[in-house]
Design a protein around this motif. Structure first.
Motif, PDB file in Angstrom:
ATOM      1  N   LYS A 126       0.849  -1.184   0.000  1.00 56.94           N
ATOM      2  CA  LYS A 126       0.000   0.000   0.000  1.00 56.94           C
ATOM      3  C   LYS A 126       0.888   1.239   0.000  1.00 56.94           C
ATOM      4  O   LYS A 126       2.087   1.160   0.288  1.00 56.94           O
ATOM      5  CB  LYS A 126      -0.922   0.000   1.219  1.00 56.94           C
ATOM      6  CG  LYS A 126      -1.905  -1.166   1.250  1.00 56.94           C
ATOM      7  CD  LYS A 126      -2.856  -1.044   2.428  1.00 56.94           C
ATOM      8  CE  LYS A 126      -3.835  -2.210   2.432  1.00 56.94           C
ATOM      9  NZ  LYS A 126      -4.666  -2.253   1.223  1.00 56.94           N
ATOM     10  N   GLU A 127       0.291   2.386  -0.283  1.00 57.24           N
ATOM     11  CA  GLU A 127       1.077   3.614  -0.408  1.00 57.24           C
ATOM     12  C   GLU A 127       1.865   3.925   0.858  1.00 57.24           C
ATOM     13  O   GLU A 127       3.012   4.354   0.794  1.00 57.24           O
ATOM     14  CB  GLU A 127       0.163   4.785  -0.764  1.00 57.24           C
ATOM     15  CG  GLU A 127       0.929   6.067  -1.063  1.00 57.24           C
ATOM     16  CD  GLU A 127       0.037   7.139  -1.626  1.00 57.24           C
ATOM     17  OE1 GLU A 127       0.572   8.139  -2.142  1.00 57.24           O
ATOM     18  OE2 GLU A 127      -1.200   6.986  -1.570  1.00 57.24           O
ATOM     19  N   GLY A 153       4.770   0.732 -16.583  1.00 58.55           N
ATOM     20  CA  GLY A 153       4.783   1.024 -15.157  1.00 58.55           C
ATOM     21  C   GLY A 153       5.619   0.056 -14.350  1.00 58.55           C
ATOM     22  O   GLY A 153       5.318  -0.199 -13.176  1.00 58.55           O
ATOM     23  N   ARG A 164       8.967   4.312  -3.002  1.00 62.65           N
ATOM     24  CA  ARG A 164       8.075   5.441  -2.710  1.00 62.65           C
ATOM     25  C   ARG A 164       8.134   6.483  -3.830  1.00 62.65           C
ATOM     26  O   ARG A 164       7.120   7.064  -4.213  1.00 62.65           O
ATOM     27  CB  ARG A 164       8.446   6.073  -1.364  1.00 62.65           C
ATOM     28  CG  ARG A 164       8.157   5.158  -0.189  1.00 62.65           C
ATOM     29  CD  ARG A 164       8.269   5.912   1.150  1.00 62.65           C
ATOM     30  NE  ARG A 164       7.893   5.025   2.243  1.00 62.65           N
ATOM     31  CZ  ARG A 164       8.720   4.284   2.952  1.00 62.65           C
ATOM     32  NH1 ARG A 164      10.024   4.335   2.684  1.00 62.65           N
ATOM     33  NH2 ARG A 164       8.289   3.505   3.917  1.00 62.65           N
ATOM     34  N   ARG A 166       8.624   5.968  -6.947  1.00 63.00           N
ATOM     35  CA  ARG A 166       8.008   5.460  -8.178  1.00 63.00           C
ATOM     36  C   ARG A 166       6.568   4.990  -7.967  1.00 63.00           C
ATOM     37  O   ARG A 166       5.923   4.557  -8.920  1.00 63.00           O
ATOM     38  CB  ARG A 166       8.822   4.267  -8.707  1.00 63.00           C
ATOM     39  CG  ARG A 166      10.273   4.580  -9.058  1.00 63.00           C
ATOM     40  CD  ARG A 166      10.373   5.250 -10.401  1.00 63.00           C
ATOM     41  NE  ARG A 166      11.758   5.334 -10.872  1.00 63.00           N
ATOM     42  CZ  ARG A 166      12.108   5.866 -12.024  1.00 63.00           C
ATOM     43  NH1 ARG A 166      11.187   6.379 -12.825  1.00 63.00           N
ATOM     44  NH2 ARG A 166      13.372   5.905 -12.392  1.00 63.00           N
ATOM     45  N   PHE A 167       6.059   5.060  -6.755  1.00 57.41           N
ATOM     46  CA  PHE A 167       4.782   4.439  -6.409  1.00 57.41           C
ATOM     47  C   PHE A 167       3.650   4.923  -7.324  1.00 57.41           C
ATOM     48  O   PHE A 167       2.919   4.128  -7.921  1.00 57.41           O
ATOM     49  CB  PHE A 167       4.440   4.709  -4.940  1.00 57.41           C
ATOM     50  CG  PHE A 167       3.439   3.752  -4.369  1.00 57.41           C
ATOM     51  CD1 PHE A 167       3.845   2.646  -3.655  1.00 57.41           C
ATOM     52  CD2 PHE A 167       2.072   3.946  -4.556  1.00 57.41           C
ATOM     53  CE1 PHE A 167       2.921   1.747  -3.120  1.00 57.41           C
ATOM     54  CE2 PHE A 167       1.143   3.059  -4.045  1.00 57.41           C
ATOM     55  CZ  PHE A 167       1.567   1.962  -3.315  1.00 57.41           C
ATOM     56  N   ASP A 168       3.507   6.226  -7.452  1.00 58.10           N
ATOM     57  CA  ASP A 168       2.413   6.766  -8.257  1.00 58.10           C
ATOM     58  C   ASP A 168       2.593   6.444  -9.742  1.00 58.10           C
ATOM     59  O   ASP A 168       1.616   6.228 -10.466  1.00 58.10           O
ATOM     60  CB  ASP A 168       2.300   8.277  -8.063  1.00 58.10           C
ATOM     61  CG  ASP A 168       1.695   8.638  -6.717  1.00 58.10           C
ATOM     62  OD1 ASP A 168       1.010   7.771  -6.135  1.00 58.10           O
ATOM     63  OD2 ASP A 168       1.911   9.773  -6.250  1.00 58.10           O
ATOM     64  N   ALA A 169       3.847   6.423 -10.209  1.00 54.37           N
ATOM     65  CA  ALA A 169       4.114   6.115 -11.620  1.00 54.37           C
ATOM     66  C   ALA A 169       3.705   4.685 -11.951  1.00 54.37           C
ATOM     67  O   ALA A 169       3.282   4.394 -13.074  1.00 54.37           O
ATOM     68  CB  ALA A 169       5.595   6.324 -11.925  1.00 54.37           C
ATOM     69  N   ARG A 171       1.321   2.897 -10.089  1.00 51.37           N
ATOM     70  CA  ARG A 171      -0.101   2.726  -9.802  1.00 51.37           C
ATOM     71  C   ARG A 171      -0.999   3.249 -10.921  1.00 51.37           C
ATOM     72  O   ARG A 171      -2.105   2.753 -11.124  1.00 51.37           O
ATOM     73  CB  ARG A 171      -0.427   3.435  -8.480  1.00 51.37           C
ATOM     74  CG  ARG A 171      -1.826   3.186  -7.965  1.00 51.37           C
ATOM     75  CD  ARG A 171      -1.964   3.674  -6.542  1.00 51.37           C
ATOM     76  NE  ARG A 171      -1.597   5.083  -6.401  1.00 51.37           N
ATOM     77  CZ  ARG A 171      -1.564   5.704  -5.218  1.00 51.37           C
ATOM     78  NH1 ARG A 171      -1.851   5.036  -4.116  1.00 51.37           N
ATOM     79  NH2 ARG A 171      -1.244   6.978  -5.157  1.00 51.37           N
ATOM     80  N   LYS A 172      -0.554   4.237 -11.659  1.00 56.73           N
ATOM     81  CA  LYS A 172      -1.421   4.819 -12.695  1.00 56.73           C
ATOM     82  C   LYS A 172      -1.715   3.851 -13.836  1.00 56.73           C
ATOM     83  O   LYS A 172      -2.620   4.088 -14.633  1.00 56.73           O
ATOM     84  CB  LYS A 172      -0.818   6.112 -13.238  1.00 56.73           C
ATOM     85  CG  LYS A 172       0.370   5.940 -14.158  1.00 56.73           C
ATOM     86  CD  LYS A 172       0.845   7.299 -14.679  1.00 56.73           C
ATOM     87  CE  LYS A 172       1.995   7.171 -15.667  1.00 56.73           C
ATOM     88  NZ  LYS A 172       2.431   8.492 -16.173  1.00 56.73           N
ATOM     89  N   ARG A 177      -5.236   0.279  -6.163  1.00 59.86           N
ATOM     90  CA  ARG A 177      -4.490   1.320  -5.468  1.00 59.86           C
ATOM     91  C   ARG A 177      -3.130   0.819  -4.979  1.00 59.86           C
ATOM     92  O   ARG A 177      -2.224   1.610  -4.730  1.00 59.86           O
ATOM     93  CB  ARG A 177      -5.288   1.843  -4.271  1.00 59.86           C
ATOM     94  CG  ARG A 177      -6.637   2.435  -4.632  1.00 59.86           C
ATOM     95  CD  ARG A 177      -6.499   3.663  -5.515  1.00 59.86           C
ATOM     96  NE  ARG A 177      -5.825   4.762  -4.848  1.00 59.86           N
ATOM     97  CZ  ARG A 177      -5.386   5.855  -5.456  1.00 59.86           C
ATOM     98  NH1 ARG A 177      -5.518   5.976  -6.767  1.00 59.86           N
ATOM     99  NH2 ARG A 177      -4.785   6.817  -4.774  1.00 59.86           N
ATOM    100  N   ASP A 178      -2.991  -0.489  -4.821  1.00 66.07           N
ATOM    101  CA  ASP A 178      -1.736  -1.070  -4.360  1.00 66.07           C
ATOM    102  C   ASP A 178      -0.828  -1.373  -5.550  1.00 66.07           C
ATOM    103  O   ASP A 178      -1.253  -1.314  -6.708  1.00 66.07           O
ATOM    104  CB  ASP A 178      -1.996  -2.360  -3.586  1.00 66.07           C
ATOM    105  CG  ASP A 178      -2.901  -2.155  -2.381  1.00 66.07           C
ATOM    106  OD1 ASP A 178      -3.098  -0.988  -1.981  1.00 66.07           O
ATOM    107  OD2 ASP A 178      -3.425  -3.157  -1.868  1.00 66.07           O
TER     108      ASP A 178
END
Length: 416
Positions: A126-127, A153, A164, A166-169, A171-172, A177-178
């Protein structure tokens, strides 16, 4: 009565499928959300309905009186085929309740454990994950979307801080969400396409999936897929056994199962993923190498099971012709000159090519962007000849941007 077949997908890969269906006298209906999809120009009828609109596509199938539905070449296409067929009451090789095993990485890992298949050690994050959650894993790690597709991704990371960042890169590229983090395997990598008939796995192909050496903070991008694998005799029996166990576990009696896996003499086979589709921008190499038509296989699955089984029984994954797909990725920027690219695509060894960007186009890495900068299919008489021709092309593949910098990422011939 004329058959009516719904084909999910209208990109260039589907043109041959539409043409072969029409040659058989089948009424073809092509459907997806791309109004200008090239395969639609060849179909008897087309609809611009996003395949994620399961109810909308299912309603169209019913209103048209379709008696078959088919797709391939993409995980997202496979997922929605299963859902649409179930909703429309059309035959399909898998039921929706089994989808998570072949679509969601975390559920897939649980299946591998249940059937005794080795896979790289992994964890779902998770984030706000803590570093303690990573204690059981060995860096470097690969982080990837839970249910992404197209190798997008994905990054190699060396610390919790890298994850952390790269997390959003990552998840998109997923609906979850994980993200998934797994240990990086530096063994030989393979693509394997199979078809299940009457519960038995038939191997269509095993190929070497070849990448550049890892660079800091990046996932080593694909440069070449070679058919048949140089190591096919080493991995064939064990790999087929893995796919058979998975087919039995999910209750698949018919249909495609493709596997990406690693192998080394020390560790044996470790499975990256198994999914219910055939590889996109690659199945053509099976035809070049062996004469086997994936398009005919897909149509026979729907309308001629006897012919399908006979074709599978005659086919061998040990191709006599050596073929390879060369895949070139681009940096973001505006294309100025493609003359060198076009000249290389005209070489005698190149059986087929696609240039995805033209002068004035902007290269993008956003969701939904074009999969490659350039793709080529090569034919060779030996692995040595293949390596020599690949090296020639790799060294000269240049596409300058407005500043004169090469937009194409460097490819290199792998060593065995």
């Amino acid at each position: 009565m004329q058959h009516k077949l719904v084909i999910l997908g209208s990109m260039d890969e589907f043109i041959a499928l539409v043409k072969q269906a029409k040659a058989r006298g089948i009424y073809t209906i092509v459907c997806d959300g791309y109004p200008d999809g090239p395969a639609k120009a060849f179909a008897d009828k087309s609809y611009d309905i996003d395949i994620r609109d399961v109810d909308g596509v299912a309603a169209m199938c019913k209103s048209e009186g379709a008696d078959g539905i088919v797709t391939s070449f993409s995980d997202i296409m496979f997922e929605h085929l299963v859902k649409i067929a179930d909703r429309a009451g059309l035959p399909c090789y898998l039921k929706p309740d089994k989808l998570p095993f072949l679509r969601e990485k975390s559920e897939m890992k649980k299946m591998f454990q249940a059937v005794g298949v080795h896979s790289p050690k992994s964890i779902r994050l998770k984030e706000g994950f803590s570093e303690d959650e990573l204690k059981g894993l060995r860096f470097p790690l690969v982080i990837k979307p839970i249910n992404g597709y197209g190798s997008r991704g994905i990054y190699v990371v060396n610390s919790a801080a890298d994850i952390r960042a790269r997390f959003d890169a990552v998840r998109k590229y997923s609906t979850e969400r994980d993200i998934l983090a797994e240990e990086y395997n530096d063994g030989y990598e393979f693509n394997m396409m199979n078809w299940v008939a009457n519960g038995t796995v038939y191997v269509l192909s095993i190929a070497d999936r070849e990448k550049v050496r890892p660079r800091p903070g990046e996932f080593p991008h694909l440069v070449r897929v070679t058919y048949p694998s140089r190591l096919i005799h080493e991995v064939y029996d064990a790999a087929r056994d893995v796919v058979q166990r998975v087919a039995d576990y999910v209750g698949m009696k018919e249909g495609p199962l493709s596997m990406q896996f690693f192998w080394s003499k020390e560790r044996g086979i470790e499975v990256c993923e198994i999914t219910g589709r055939l590889f996109g921008y690659e199945h053509e190499l099976v035809t070049y190498g062996s004469g086997f038509s994936v398009e005919n296989l897909l149509l026979d699955y729907v309308y001629d099971k006897k012919q399908m089984e006979q074709s599978l029984q005659r086919h061998s994954a040990f191709f006599q012709q050596i073929t390879a797909g060369l895949y070139f990725h681009g940096k973001e920027g505006t294309v100025r000159d493609q003359s060198a690219v076009r000249a290389l695509c005209d070489r005698p060894s190149v059986a087929e090519s696609t240039i995805f960007y033209q002068e004035g186009d902007t290269v993008s890495h956003e969701v939904g962007a074009k999969p490659y900068f350039v793709r080529m299919y090569l034919l060779a008489d030996s692995y040595q000849q293949l390596d020599e021709e690949s090296a020639y092309i790799f060294e000269r593949m240049v596409s300058p941007d407005e500043n004169g910098d090469n937009l194409i990422l460097i490819n290199e011939v792998p060593e065995y």
